[in-house]
Design an enzyme around this catalytic site. Structure first.
Site, short mmCIF file in Angstrom:
data_model
loop_
_atom_site.label_atom_id
_atom_site.label_comp_id
_atom_site.label_asym_id
_atom_site.label_seq_id
_atom_site.Cartn_x
_atom_site.Cartn_y
_atom_site.Cartn_z
N TYR A 159 43.94 53.92 55.89
CA TYR A 159 43.76 53.39 57.25
C TYR A 159 42.90 54.31 58.11
O TYR A 159 42.57 53.95 59.24
CB TYR A 159 45.12 53.17 57.92
CG TYR A 159 45.86 52.01 57.33
CD1 TYR A 159 46.35 52.08 56.03
CD2 TYR A 159 46.07 50.84 58.05
CE1 TYR A 159 47.02 51.01 55.45
CE2 TYR A 159 46.74 49.77 57.49
CZ TYR A 159 47.21 49.87 56.19
OH TYR A 159 47.87 48.81 55.61
N LYS A 229 53.12 56.21 44.98
CA LYS A 229 52.54 55.81 43.69
C LYS A 229 51.91 57.07 43.08
O LYS A 229 50.72 57.12 42.74
CB LYS A 229 51.51 54.69 43.93
CG LYS A 229 50.94 54.06 42.68
CD LYS A 229 51.91 53.16 41.93
CE LYS A 229 51.27 52.69 40.63
NZ LYS A 229 52.22 52.03 39.73
N ASP A 330 55.77 50.46 42.93
CA ASP A 330 55.83 49.12 42.34
C ASP A 330 57.26 48.72 42.00
O ASP A 330 57.72 47.64 42.37
CB ASP A 330 54.89 48.99 41.12
CG ASP A 330 54.93 50.16 40.17
OD1 ASP A 330 55.71 51.10 40.42
OD2 ASP A 330 54.19 50.14 39.18
N ASP A 354 53.02 49.24 54.93
CA ASP A 354 52.55 47.94 55.42
C ASP A 354 53.03 46.84 54.47
O ASP A 354 53.61 45.83 54.90
CB ASP A 354 51.02 47.98 55.48
CG ASP A 354 50.43 46.88 56.35
OD1 ASP A 354 51.19 46.07 56.89
OD2 ASP A 354 49.19 46.84 56.48
#
Ligand code: NDP
Ligand code: AKG
Ligand code: MG
Length: 470
Positions: A159, A229, A330, A354
């Site tokens: 972002y 991740k 995930d 998000d």
């Protein structure tokens, strides 16, 4: 009960911060952005709920002086500027504000004004509680087990907007640099790639994780899960995990226990006299297949943990500490559905947060009832806003659920320590849902409900504020 506005005080007061504590006058000036699209309908309804709650809760002793500031389409139409400097300056001066959603075009055009506000005011935490209210329709079997609070890092990650469009001189320069000077050979289609850069810093991670742990301690929460991740993005998301654990151990040693520490301690508790090697085998199932250097590290970890923590955390004392654990993003998206009760406070980076916040909202009735706040806990600056966007297809139809902005207002009142107004709104909103008086989004999932417009749902909440119903 009256919902007529009180006479405006001659001059509203300014919220300030002293020694880390907000000083809130009885008539604070609070800037607001109405928002694009459905923002207009939602704001009109929400502000009536806020004013009514303050009136009923404080009998006229307190009142908010709302000050509109412009952003988005309204700002552009009136000033030619999407985010006028005066808007940012007003939020900066008055510390606490609230906003409706603002449109961001996909692919080109302006960058997100929502993100810009967060960055300009350094609102580094995006706080999104995900809590089920009795009676709200849900696609999951046990929505009552969903009670999570997302701490989404709000100032960096992809972002940050460091991105170069395919075919531009900038992207060519960057690809050449990566290939020629950094030895990068793995960009599959170098001549037709756009490139985005993902900064994740130690400082940014530490202040986010610190805020999440402090929150967990203050609110009596059981755990903080660092979601990342890091198996793929080792030096950004993996580093986030490592910096998060290190911070917990350094700054919150007495109050926290990591998941691995809890295993080591409980192994010793359950098998008195368990050897270091057996304890290492128990926490690391592949221990016997590891090279000796790695095995030695695991044994050191076991011994270090027991010598440092046994007195303070052993014999089950660790069960009263905040558990700091991590989970890969995930599988987290599956487990928040299948094992919701295993998640409590979640600390994660911008993009993961998000995705997670919209996915989790689905479990507790959808994006129409998912609130949030963008907060800098050091300066006291905060802008509260819904998790959802402008839903343009419903704009100006007086149709959508104002619940997310209304509950964002509840968060704002709690931030101001106006607990009575916050409790009153929450209770009255729950009562309206229990009466099955709901907007279209809940109506389509509920049997026997009455479908209300945005404005009528606000009326229903306000009716439930009457003292004899409280
Ligand atoms: N912080 C912000 O200001 C945000 C701004 N945005 C921006 O908003 C724009 C539109 O984004 P989009 O991806 O369509 O997502 P939206 O959140 O605006 O809408 C997606 C869907 O969510 C449901 N929904 C949204 N708001 C409500 C509500 N108040 N009550 C009930 N249901 C609701 C609707 O579902 P259904 O069709 O099933 O009825 C809607 O079609 C984009 O420009 C995006 O960038 C997006 C997110 C946050
Ligand atoms: O800024 C935008 O348009 C989208 C932001 C968003 O999706 C969010 O903050 O949840
Ligand atoms: Mg979003």
């Amino acid at each position: 009960m009256t919902t007529e506005p009180h006479p405006t005080p001659p001059e509203g007061g300014r919220i300030s911060i002293q020694n880390g504590l907000l000083q809130v006058p009885d008539h604070p000036i609070i800037p607001f952005i109405e928002g694009d699209g459905t923002g207009r309908d939602i704001w009109r309804a929400s502000v009536r709920v806020f004013d009514a709650a303050v009136e009923v809760a404080y009998g006229g002793a307190r009142r908010i002086e709302w000050r509109e500031v412009l952003a988005g389409e309204k700002a552009f139409n009136e000033t030619g500027d999407w985010l006028p400097e005066a808007t940012v300056a007003t939020f900066r001066d008055y510390l606490v504000g609230i906003k409706g959603p603002l449109t961001t075009p996909v692919g080109g055009g302006i960058r997100s004004l929502n993100v810009a506000l967060r960055q300009l005011l350094d609102l580094y935490v995006c706080l999104r509680p995900v809590k089920w209210y009795q009676g709200v329709p849900s696609p999951v079997y046990r929505p009552d087990q969903v009670d999570m609070v997302i701490f989404r890092e709000n100032s960096e990650d992809i972002y940050a907007g460091v991105e170069y469009r395919e075919g531009t001189p900038e992207v060519k320069k960057l690809v050449a640099f990566l290939r020629d000077e950094m030895g990068v050979k793995k960009i599959r289609f170098p001549d037709s790639s756009g490139i985005g850069i993902k900064p994740v810093s130690r400082e940014g991670t530490e202040r986010l994780v610190r805020a999440a742990i402090r929150y967990a301690l203050a609110q009596g929460r059981r755990s903080v899960t660092l979601v990342h991740k890091g198996n793929i993005m080792k030096f950004t998301e993996g580093a986030f995990r490592d910096w998060g654990y290190a911070l917990a151990a350094r700054e919150f040693r007495a109050e926290t226990v990591s998941e691995r520490e809890s295993w080591i301690l409980s192994n010793r508790e359950s098998g008195s006299g368990i050897s270091t090697v057996d304890n290492a085998r128990a926490i690391e199932p592949g221990y016997d297949l590891m090279v000796e250097e790695r095995r030695a590290e695991v044994r050191d970890e076991v011994e270090g943990c027991l010598s440092e923590l046994w007195d303070s955390h052993g014999n089950g004392q660790w069960k009263n500490r905040v558990l700091v654990r991590d989970a890969i993003a995930d599988i987290t998206l599956q487990q928040v559905l299948t094992r919701a009760s295993s998640f409590d406070v979640i600390a994660t980076m911008n993009l993961n947060g998000d995705y997670l916040s919209d996915a989790l909202a689905a479990q507790i009735g959808g994006i129409g009832i998912a609130p949030g706040g963008n907060i800098n806990y050091d300066t006291g600056h905060a802008i509260f806003e819904a998790t959802h966007g402008t839903a343009p297809k419903y704009a100006d139809q007086d149709k959508v659920n104002p619940g997310s902005v209304i509950l964002s207002g509840v968060m704002m009142f709690r931030h101001l320590n106006w607990e009575e107004a916050a409790d009153l709104i929450e209770r009255s909103l729950e009562a309206a849902i229990a009466q099955k008086r709901v907007t279209y989004d809940f109506h389509r999932l509920m049997d026997g409900a009455t479908k209300l417009k945005t404005s009528e749902f606000a009326d229903a909440i306000i009716e439930n504020m009457a003292p004899n119903r409280a």
